[in-house]
Write an enzyme that holds these catalytic residues in place. Structure first.
Site, PDB file in Angstrom:
ATOM      1  N   ASP A  19      39.200 116.825  52.040  1.00 45.69           N
ATOM      2  CA  ASP A  19      40.055 116.718  53.541  1.00 45.69           C
ATOM      3  C   ASP A  19      38.808 116.509  54.636  1.00 45.69           C
ATOM      4  O   ASP A  19      37.657 116.681  54.243  1.00 45.69           O
ATOM      5  CB  ASP A  19      40.470 118.364  53.539  1.00 45.69           C
ATOM      6  CG  ASP A  19      40.829 118.611  54.879  1.00 45.69           C
ATOM      7  OD1 ASP A  19      41.724 117.958  55.511  1.00 45.69           O
ATOM      8  OD2 ASP A  19      40.484 119.803  55.512  1.00 45.69           O
ATOM      9  N   ASP A  21      39.076 117.988  58.606  1.00 45.04           N
ATOM     10  CA  ASP A  21      38.681 119.053  59.581  1.00 45.04           C
ATOM     11  C   ASP A  21      38.336 120.377  58.849  1.00 45.04           C
ATOM     12  O   ASP A  21      39.354 120.787  57.932  1.00 45.04           O
ATOM     13  CB  ASP A  21      40.087 119.193  60.326  1.00 45.04           C
ATOM     14  CG  ASP A  21      40.160 118.066  61.432  1.00 45.04           C
ATOM     15  OD1 ASP A  21      39.082 117.746  62.153  1.00 45.04           O
ATOM     16  OD2 ASP A  21      41.148 117.328  61.416  1.00 45.04           O
TER      17      ASP A  21
END
Length: 224
Positions: A19, A21
């Site tokens: 991922d 953020d």
């Protein structure tokens, strides 16, 4: 397992799915500025909005927060929000250990799997001084937002790796649920991920070391 493990944990995999953020990039201040402004415009509580948007695509968050609003309005407004977020990179920095982790993955099977679109992903990774992996699954590539596993399953497919042989790195509840739903193990970044069901939880990426062998197996070592 606690945020800082009491003993070294070793996991093996064939690929890593990352991922962005909150996992590789700390974009919290930028996200808060943009979404609090949106919340105020809608007459919604800013704290509640920030709880919902974390890990999800904007249109999916809007559908939760404004359930009676037509989805076509959400999609149109999501495009505007993505443009605002792309233009606002002030304060975007790498998560601890992210530069070293990505450097160690050069030439190894890994992919970025993010709810951001391509422009936003490149803007934030660039602002944090991080390279965008050659394989990147962004909002344009999926029809369903996390916590649906579509993005992680697509990342595994693009790498040619069985989902069961992938490890996900995530920080959000939606992302953690997506990784687990894909049949993958999840290394949670940040103490909150313990409650989300992450396989192992770390404080940040400085606790991670990745090595490989001649057969292509990746060994992920998590230190206290």
């Amino acid at each position: 397992m606690p945020a800082t493990t009491a003993a070294t944990v070793v996991l093996t995999a064939r690929a890593l799915l990352l991922d962005m953020d909150g996992t590789l990039v700390d974009s919290g201040p930028a996200v808060e500025r943009v979404w609090r402004a949106w919340a105020a415009k809608q007459g919604l509580d800013g704290d509640r909005v920030l709880e919902v948007v974390h890990g999800r695509q904007g249109f999916a968050s809007m559908a939760i927060l404004l359930p009676d609003r037509p989805m076509e309005v959400n999609h149109a407004e999501n495009a505007e929000m993505l443009a605002r977020e792309t233009a606002d990179t002030e304060g975007v920095v790498p998560i601890g250990g992210a530069p070293a982790l990505l450097a160690s993955l050069t030439g190894l099977p890994h992919a970025l799997v993010t709810s951001a679109d391509d422009a936003l992903a490149r803007a934030r990774m660039g602002a944090a001084g991080l390279p965008v992996p050659a394989v990147a699954v962004t909002a344009e590539h999926v029809t369903r937002s996390k916590p649906d596993p579509e993005g992680f399953l697509l990342g595994a497919e693009l790498l040619g790796i069985d989902p069961r042989e992938c490890i996900v790195f995530e920080d959000s509840e939606a992302g953690t649920r997506a990784g687990l739903a894909a049949g993958m193990r999840v290394i949670g970044v940040g103490p909150a991920t313990t409650a989300y069901g992450a396989t192992v939880t770390v404080t940040d990426l400085t606790q991670i070391q990745v090595s490989t062998n001649d057969s292509g197996t990746l060994t992920v070592t998590i230190t206290p």
